[in-house]
Design an enzyme around this catalytic site. Structure first.
Site, PDB file in Angstrom:
ATOM      1  N   ALA A 145     -30.813  20.639 -67.098  1.00 16.87           N
ATOM      2  CA  ALA A 145     -31.281  20.996 -68.436  1.00 16.87           C
ATOM      3  C   ALA A 145     -30.592  22.272 -68.913  1.00 16.87           C
ATOM      4  O   ALA A 145     -29.674  22.774 -68.254  1.00 16.87           O
ATOM      5  CB  ALA A 145     -32.790  21.183 -68.423  1.00 16.87           C
ATOM      6  N   ASN A 146     -30.998  22.791 -70.059  1.00 21.27           N
ATOM      7  CA  ASN A 146     -30.475  24.063 -70.549  1.00 21.27           C
ATOM      8  C   ASN A 146     -31.592  24.824 -71.264  1.00 21.27           C
ATOM      9  O   ASN A 146     -32.713  24.337 -71.374  1.00 21.27           O
ATOM     10  CB  ASN A 146     -29.257  23.840 -71.466  1.00 21.27           C
ATOM     11  CG  ASN A 146     -29.633  23.024 -72.685  1.00 21.27           C
ATOM     12  OD1 ASN A 146     -30.422  23.449 -73.516  1.00 21.27           O
ATOM     13  ND2 ASN A 146     -29.075  21.823 -72.781  1.00 21.27           N
ATOM     14  N   ARG A 147     -31.275  26.016 -71.764  1.00 22.91           N
ATOM     15  CA  ARG A 147     -32.309  26.919 -72.268  1.00 22.91           C
ATOM     16  C   ARG A 147     -32.712  26.701 -73.724  1.00 22.91           C
ATOM     17  O   ARG A 147     -33.431  27.510 -74.291  1.00 22.91           O
ATOM     18  CB  ARG A 147     -31.831  28.376 -72.137  1.00 22.91           C
ATOM     19  CG  ARG A 147     -31.688  28.835 -70.719  1.00 22.91           C
ATOM     20  CD  ARG A 147     -31.413  30.334 -70.687  1.00 22.91           C
ATOM     21  NE  ARG A 147     -31.069  30.749 -69.354  1.00 22.91           N
ATOM     22  CZ  ARG A 147     -31.951  30.968 -68.382  1.00 22.91           C
ATOM     23  NH1 ARG A 147     -33.234  30.804 -68.628  1.00 22.91           N
ATOM     24  NH2 ARG A 147     -31.540  31.346 -67.198  1.00 22.91           N
ATOM     25  N   SER A 148     -32.250  25.637 -74.355  1.00 17.20           N
ATOM     26  CA  SER A 148     -32.617  25.422 -75.754  1.00 17.20           C
ATOM     27  C   SER A 148     -34.136  25.306 -75.918  1.00 17.20           C
ATOM     28  O   SER A 148     -34.791  24.564 -75.186  1.00 17.20           O
ATOM     29  CB  SER A 148     -31.953  24.134 -76.260  1.00 17.20           C
ATOM     30  OG  SER A 148     -32.481  23.786 -77.522  1.00 17.20           O
TER      31      SER A 148
ATOM     32  N   ALA B 203     -29.064  20.911 -78.177  1.00 14.69           N
ATOM     33  CA  ALA B 203     -28.150  21.371 -77.128  1.00 14.69           C
ATOM     34  C   ALA B 203     -28.056  20.223 -76.123  1.00 14.69           C
ATOM     35  O   ALA B 203     -28.777  20.176 -75.124  1.00 14.69           O
ATOM     36  CB  ALA B 203     -28.683  22.633 -76.480  1.00 14.69           C
TER      37      ALA B 203
END
Ligand code: CTP
Ligand code: CA
Length: 224
Positions: free
Chosen positions: A33-36, A99
C-alpha cells in the site's frame, strides 16, 4: 454555488474521480500500500457534487465518509479500480487523484505465508495498468482528463513530462516532500498546455473548489 441546481457550473455533467491508495494483496492477510489518505480526492468529489455534477467516486480503501450526493464505488486493487473506471464511462471530466500502486505481486499466495525458519520469501512484482494513460487514449475519453502527481523533487518538470506521457489535459502537481500526505493542507501547481498556475497553500477542500471552478470554465471553453 447557486441555490438553483440548474444554475450551478457543472449541472448536467458527469464527473469521475478516483481517490485513495490501492491495496495489492500478497497473501490473505498482507498487502502492498502507500500513504495516500484519500482526502484530496474526496474533497474534489464533494466540490464537484456541490457544483451540480453527477459524481462517481471510485475509492480505494480509506476510512472517509462519502460526500453528500456522490456515488461511491469501493475497490481494493489497481486492477479493480481500472475496471470500475471503465464501467463508469462516459464522463465529461475525469480527475484521477488516486495514488495507484505501481506494482502488484506476480503471484498471490492463497494461504498465509509462513516463516517456518527458512529464508524470507522474495516478492516478485509486476506493473499495474496505468488507469490515467488508458483513459486518455481510450475511445470514451472524457472531454477533460486531469491527473495528479505527487512528487518529492523536480515537481514541475516531472509534472510536465507526465502530462505529455499520459495524454492528460492537466496535471495537478503537489510537493509531498513535507507532511502533505494525510494532512489537511495542500500546495498545488496546475500544469496545462498553456503553462503553470501556482495556487497558494490552502486546505484541501479549498483546493478542491478552486479546481472545480477551473474545470467548469475549461468545459465551457470547449463547448463555445
Ligand atoms: N495513475 C494511474 N494508474 C497507475 C499509476 C498512476 O491512473 N497505475 C495516475 C494517478 O492517479 C495520477 C497520475 O497517474 O493521476 C500520476 O501518478 P504518478 O504515480 O505520479 O505517476 P507514475 O506514472 O506512476 O510515475 P511515478 O514513477 O512517478 O510514480
Ligand atoms: Ca506511481
Amino acid at each position: 454555488f447557486d441555490t438553483e441546481p440548474e444554475h450551478r457550473p457543472l449541472f448536467g455533467k458527469h464527473v469521475l474521480v478516483t481517490a485513495g491508495p490501492t491495496h495489492e494483496p500478497i497473501d490473505p492477510v498482507r498487502y502492498i500500500a502507500n500513504r495516500s489518505s484519500g482526502k484530496q480526492g474526496f474533497a474534489i468529489a464533494a466540490a464537484a457534487a456541490a457544483a451540480g455534477a453527477r459524481v462517481t467516486l471510485v475509492a480505494g480503501p480509506v476510512h472517509l465518509q462519502t460526500p453528500r450526493g456522490v456515488d461511491r464505488i469501493n475497490v481494493e486493487s489497481a486492477r479493480e479500480m481500472a475496471d470500475e473506471v471503465r464501467n463508469a464511462l462516459p464522463a465529461d471530466i475525469a480527475v484521477m487523484v488516486a495514488a495507484v500502486a505501481d506494482w502488484r505481486t506476480k503471484d498471490f499466495a492463497d494461504q498465509k505465508m509462513k516463516k517456518r525458519g527458512s529464508a524470507p520469501p522474495a516478492l516478485l512484482l509486476e506493473e499495474n495498468p496505468d488507469i490515467l494513460t488508458n483513459l486518455s487514449a481510450g475511445k470514451k475519453r472524457p472531454t477533460l482528463v486531469i491527473g495528479f502527481a505527487a512528487e518529492t523533487q523536480d515537481v514541475i518538470e516531472n509534472a510536465r513530462s507526465k502530462r505529455k506521457r499520459k495524454g492528460a489535459d492537466w496535471i495537478v502537481a503537489n510537493d509531498v516532500s513535507g507532511d502533505v500526505m494525510g494532512g489537511d493542507l495542500n500546495d498545488v501547481h496546475i500544469v496545462t498546455s498553456r503553462g503553470v498556475e501556482d495556487l497558494p497553500e490552502m486546505p484541501k477542500d479549498q483546493v478542491a473548489y478552486a479546481l472545480v471552478e477551473r474545470m467548469a470554465e475549461a468545459l465551457e471553453k470547449v463547448h463555445e
